[in-house]
Design a protein around this motif. Structure first.
Motif, PDB file in Angstrom:
ATOM      1  N   GLN A 229       0.830  -1.201   0.000  1.00  0.00           N
ATOM      2  CA  GLN A 229       0.000   0.000   0.000  1.00  0.00           C
ATOM      3  C   GLN A 229       0.869   1.256   0.000  1.00  0.00           C
ATOM      4  O   GLN A 229       0.623   2.184  -0.757  1.00  0.00           O
ATOM      5  N   ILE A 230       1.925   1.270   0.825  1.00  0.00           N
ATOM      6  CA  ILE A 230       2.771   2.462   0.897  1.00  0.00           C
ATOM      7  C   ILE A 230       3.736   2.543  -0.280  1.00  0.00           C
ATOM      8  O   ILE A 230       3.912   3.594  -0.886  1.00  0.00           O
ATOM      9  N   LEU A 231       4.376   1.423  -0.613  1.00  0.00           N
ATOM     10  CA  LEU A 231       5.442   1.476  -1.612  1.00  0.00           C
ATOM     11  C   LEU A 231       4.950   1.205  -3.036  1.00  0.00           C
ATOM     12  O   LEU A 231       5.491   1.738  -3.993  1.00  0.00           O
ATOM     13  N   GLY A 232       3.943   0.340  -3.147  1.00  0.00           N
ATOM     14  CA  GLY A 232       3.459  -0.002  -4.479  1.00  0.00           C
ATOM     15  C   GLY A 232       2.423   0.982  -4.986  1.00  0.00           C
ATOM     16  O   GLY A 232       2.141   1.045  -6.173  1.00  0.00           O
ATOM     17  N   GLY A 233       1.842   1.713  -4.049  1.00  0.00           N
ATOM     18  CA  GLY A 233       0.795   2.639  -4.444  1.00  0.00           C
ATOM     19  C   GLY A 233      -0.397   1.862  -4.959  1.00  0.00           C
ATOM     20  O   GLY A 233      -0.614   0.712  -4.599  1.00  0.00           O
ATOM     21  N   ASN A 234      -1.184   2.479  -5.817  1.00  0.00           N
ATOM     22  CA  ASN A 234      -2.370   1.788  -6.304  1.00  0.00           C
ATOM     23  C   ASN A 234      -2.238   1.342  -7.748  1.00  0.00           C
ATOM     24  O   ASN A 234      -3.219   1.107  -8.433  1.00  0.00           O
ATOM     25  N   THR A 235      -0.976   1.212  -8.205  1.00  0.00           N
ATOM     26  CA  THR A 235      -0.784   0.810  -9.593  1.00  0.00           C
ATOM     27  C   THR A 235      -1.289  -0.600  -9.830  1.00  0.00           C
ATOM     28  O   THR A 235      -1.891  -0.893 -10.849  1.00  0.00           O
ATOM     29  N   GLU A 236      -1.032  -1.491  -8.880  1.00  0.00           N
ATOM     30  CA  GLU A 236      -1.611  -2.832  -8.939  1.00  0.00           C
ATOM     31  C   GLU A 236      -1.917  -3.240  -7.514  1.00  0.00           C
ATOM     32  O   GLU A 236      -1.205  -2.854  -6.593  1.00  0.00           O
ATOM     33  N   LEU A 237      -3.004  -4.007  -7.323  1.00  0.00           N
ATOM     34  CA  LEU A 237      -3.428  -4.333  -5.975  1.00  0.00           C
ATOM     35  C   LEU A 237      -3.106  -5.784  -5.630  1.00  0.00           C
ATOM     36  O   LEU A 237      -3.265  -6.686  -6.446  1.00  0.00           O
ATOM     37  N   THR A 238      -2.668  -5.984  -4.377  1.00  0.00           N
ATOM     38  CA  THR A 238      -2.486  -7.347  -3.879  1.00  0.00           C
ATOM     39  C   THR A 238      -3.769  -7.761  -3.153  1.00  0.00           C
ATOM     40  O   THR A 238      -4.647  -6.927  -2.912  1.00  0.00           O
ATOM     41  N   VAL A 239      -3.837  -9.024  -2.777  1.00  0.00           N
ATOM     42  CA  VAL A 239      -5.055  -9.521  -2.117  1.00  0.00           C
ATOM     43  C   VAL A 239      -5.350  -8.745  -0.826  1.00  0.00           C
ATOM     44  O   VAL A 239      -6.488  -8.304  -0.634  1.00  0.00           O
TER      45      VAL A 239
END
Lengths: 283, 346, 256
Positions: A229-239
């Motif tokens: 959430q912090i580092l990946g942002g919302n470019t792709e979502l994990t479960v």
């Protein structure tokens, strides 16, 4: 004391912890399972035995995609972390002089004890557009424009690898030093080179430790919400990110529960695959 | 397959602690030598230097005429049998024994044949595919021996090889080790703290103490005529009788014994318990009270307090059929040939 | 070739400490952005957060939840370990497995399950519910650590005490607990370390009164700020202190 009185006394000691675990872990888990079979009609919850939530996983591309993203990230992180941590543990166990080993290990895993939130934020400082890496590279003249590092999968993986390299260094080191030094001596005495000693003797002997550490990495990584959430942002979502979206915006507890059950199922499958080498009691 | 070993003026320090001081020793090809001494005497350090696991601070090691002082373990014609055996738990016995040949790049077929032969030699020919954890302590010890011998070393180094076994098994394995050594002809250097084991097995015993060699020779010589008081005590029980030299005689409460040395100096007269007997001899306890009596099967062990030296308790081993009991008065004597004397350092 | 391991070690330490260094260094930044170039050192952001009631309150909440939940987890874990190690119970292997089980489940799922139950039961969210969640995750650790240290040596000492006439209460208070003190303390400090900066369970199970990580989370929305660096540095410092205490305790245990 009679056997039954003795047993009653034993139960008395175990009961508080047992009841706590039943009430606040087993029961919630069961309710969550039931919830995953319920459905949401409008804003009202309808209990039942519906597999609609699970069917949705196959039907809705973004849910399926989240599962794949989670798996890809977790597998990458696990492999990279093991590959980076093993040499580090090896060097601390066999190269660092004995009297400094404890200190070297302590230092190598000290940042492990920071929270996910603070650690991920700290990586953001390093990887941000104006952050340490970009500024350093620009000052050195290696790049003219900042490189996009934050809000990418690379950033998520880096943050995770940082954490799990420390965890794995600890577990692998513990494994390496409990081996009798005579194994290495015997192998070398019989003509093995340093690499052969590693390949034929040390690696097979430490495999259970590696698998145990890798399993822990897998479990913790696939279930973490903060780092992506912090580092990946919302470019792709994990479960976990999708679960939090269901909880927050839509209050879709049934779907969130189904996703949690899927996460559990993945972990269980991985557990069964690695059970042969797992030594969880040795942690 | 076998080689001489020559150790010249070896010294080794661990920090401030001197583990070996000026040790020199020559070992013949095919000889069975035991390094005997209490823990901390330097015997294991010496073995590690021979095996190449420790580079000595000073001195050198020549094996088969070649200087091996700085040669790593893998390139030495030595192999070591470790105290904990260090069998690889993830490999079958055959793979353990064949490990050295595999490292040398030998073909699988040859490795298996050689491993089979070696396991046969140690009596485990039908357990080739077993894993080390399935074996008893004695069997593991044999596999370790087979593994070390499989690469045809010139010198085999054994670090307390029987230390982990119970007494009965240890005695049985001593004979077997000696037997295997005779068959293969390799030079064996065997570290132990058990003097009975050393006597049972060695062609030559090297007694070590505080980093030095105290004594070396055949078991019989070291037992009967030890070179030092330490060596005398370490090889077995010994009665100590303090005495003073006067007019070419050592004056003891139990008679005077011819002795050389400076007039008036102090000596310790030593007699082994089994050297004391009821036959007459020049050294005699005179009438002595038996303080206790214990039957040992092969002998009767008694403690006696001579009237000539109240408070001094002597130990004697009497033939098992001797009829004695506690409180009896008895006079025991020793022959001069059985008496040894050491000066007391003042 | 001899240098390679040391270069690797050096590189590993750079990687491991890079974010921590950036965090701490720029907490002393004079300007408003915690990025190079470094200007300072300045303590203005520390003064800023020390004067911020929300942050200080969240910090106090975190410490309370950590200390409370760790204490409860230690007590429950100790009794369970004592019961299972010293009494013969049917299915004890299963019981041990059940007590350890929460370790293998991610915090998010533990939190989600509790959230559902609490909402279904119509209870409100508070620091208390977050504490309950923290006990769930810390109990397995406390139990495992204390159970592992209940060896034969302790058992013989307990038997000797019983033999000399001590009842069970006195055996526990005079023999077992003092002998296991290092393990119990280690379990406590490990729990504190994990609980004090735990985010997801606190996030799901608190509402108005929040813990420090949740407070930090809400501040994160406004992006990089030296304030966050200062708070993060304090969080890190507290964790490190707990770990060092733990290390000293473990060290003492190893060299009795």
């Amino acid at each position: 004391m009679s056997r039954s009185a003795e047993q009653r006394r034993g139960w008395g000691f175990v009961a508080p912890a047992l009841l706590w675990t039943l009430a606040f872990f087993v029961l919630p888990f069961a309710v969550m399972g039931a919830m995953s079979l319920a459905t949401l009609e409008g804003r009202t919850l309808v209990w039942g035995l519906s597999l609609a939530n699970y069917a949705e996983l196959a039907e809705k591309a973004y849910l399926w995609r989240a599962i794949m993203v989670s798996l890809e990230i977790t597998v990458t992180v696990t492999v990279v972390s093991v590959v980076l941590a093993y040499p580090l543990a090896w060097i601390i166990a066999f190269r660092v002089p004995a009297r400094w080993q404890r200190l070297a290990l302590l230092l190598a895993i000290l940042p492990f004890w920071t929270s996910y939130v603070v650690r991920s934020y700290a990586w953001l400082l390093v990887l941000a557009r104006e952050g340490v890496v970009n500024q350093t590279l620009m000052t050195l003249g290696l790049i003219s424009e900042p490189v996009t590092l934050a809000n990418t999968r690379f950033a998520t993986v880096t943050g995770f690898v940082h954490f799990f390299v420390m965890l794995l260094t600890l577990t692998i080191y513990a494994n390496l030093i409990q081996l009798s030094p005579n194994y290495r001596r015997a192998a070398m005495d019989l003509g093995a080179s340093a690499f052969q000693t590693f390949r034929h003797v040390i690696l097979p002997l430490t495999l259970p430790g590696i698998v145990t550490g890798a399993f822990l990495t897998f479990v913790l990584c696939i279930g973490d919400y903060v780092t992506p959430q912090i580092l990946g942002g919302n470019t792709e979502l994990t479960v976990p990110q999708v679960i939090m979206v269901q909880l927050g915006r839509r209050a879709d507890f049934p779907l969130a529960s189904a996703l949690a059950i899927v996460l559990m199922a993945i972990v269980t499958v991985v557990y069964l695959l690695s059970a042969r080498w797992l030594k969880l009691d040795r942690l | 397959m076998t080689a001489t070993v020559s150790i010249n003026a070896l010294s080794h320090w661990f920090g401030d602690f001197q583990a070996l001081s000026d040790v020199s020793l020559n070992i013949d090809a095919g000889e069975y030598v035991t390094l005997l001494g209490p823990s901390g005497c330097g015997k294991t350090t010496l073995l590690s230097v021979l095996g190449g696991f420790i580079a000595p601070t000073r001195g050198d090691v020549i094996i088969g005429g070649r200087d091996m002082t700085r040669v790593p373990p893998a390139q030495r014609p030595t192999t070591t049998m470790f105290q904990d055996y260090a069998l690889f738990p993830h490999m079958s016995l055959r793979d353990n024994v064949g490990f050295g040949l595999r490292m040398a790049g030998r073909k699988r077929k040859e490795r298996h044949r050689r491993a089979g032969e070696m396991l046969e030699l140690v009596g485990l020919g039908d357990a080739q595919t077993a894993r080390p954890h399935e074996l008893s302590g004695g069997q593991r010890q044999r596999v370790a021996l087979a593994r070390a011998l499989a690469v045809r070393p010139d010198v085999l180094l054994l670090d307390e090889p029987l230390g982990a076994l119970d007494l009965k098994l240890r005695r049985a394995m001593q004979d077997e080790l000696k037997d295997i050594q005779r068959q293969v002809g390799t030079t064996f250097v065997h570290v132990t703290h058990d003097q009975e084991e050393a006597m049972a097995i060695a062609d030559r015993i090297v007694v070590m103490n505080a980093g030095r060699i105290e004594d070396e020779g055949t078991p019989a010589r070291i037992y009967r005529a030890p070179a030092s008081l330490f060596s005398a005590d370490f090889m077995g029980e010994m009665n100590h009788i303090p005495a003073r030299l006067s007019g070419g005689q050592a004056l003891t409460p139990f008679g005077d014994i011819p002795a050389d040395g400076p007039e008036g100096s102090r000596v310790v007269v030593c007699v082994r318990p089994e050297a004391l007997s009821t036959t007459d001899g020049p050294l005699s306890t005179g009438p002595s009270i038996l303080r206790d009596v214990a039957f040992f099967g092969t002998h009767i062990r008694v403690h006696l307090e001579p009237e000539a030296a109240p408070g001094r308790i002597l130990t004697a081993h009497l033939p098992p059929d001797t009829k004695v009991s506690q409180g009896d008065t008895l006079s025991l004597s020793a022959d001069l040939a059985a008496v040894i004397m050491f000066p007391v350092e003042e | 070739m001899r240098l390679v391991p040391w270069l690797y070690l050096g590189a590993a330490f750079v990687f491991i400490y890079l974010p921590v260094a950036a965090l701490v260094l720029f907490s002393f930044q004079e300007s408003n952005l915690p990025v190079p170039p470094f200007q300072g050192p300045s303590l203005r952001w520390y003064a800023d957060i020390l004067g911020d009631d929300d942050v200080m309150q969240a910090l106090a909440h975190s410490l309370m939840v950590a200390a409370g939940s760790s204490a409860v987890a230690c007590v429950l874990g100790f009794f369970a370990a004592y019961g299972l190690a010293r009494h013969v119970l049917p299915g004890s292997a299963f019981l041990r497995g059940l007590l350890i089980a929460p370790l293998t489940v991610s915090y998010l799922i533990v939190g989600l399950g509790l959230l559902i139950v609490i909402q279904r039961a119509g209870l409100g969210l508070s620091l208390m519910t977050a504490g309950v969640g923290h006990v769930v995750i810390n109990l397995p650790l406390c139990f495992a650590i204390i159970y592992a240290s209940m060896g034969a040596q302790q058992q013989n000492a307990e038997r000797a005490a019983r033999d000399l006439g001590a009842d069970e209460f006195r055996v526990i208070t005079l023999v077992t607990v003092p002998m296991l003190a290092p393990a119990i303390a280690a379990a406590f400090f490990l729990s504190v370390t994990l609980s004090w900066d735990e985010f997801i369970i606190s996030f799901l199970l608190t509402r108005f009164d929040v813990t420090l990580p949740v407070e930090i989370w809400s501040m994160l929305r406004s992006g990089l700020s030296p304030r966050l660096n200062a708070i993060g540095s304090i969080v890190f410092l507290v964790s490190v202190t707990a770990v060092l205490i733990l290390e000293i305790l473990v060290f003492r245990k190893r060299r009795p």
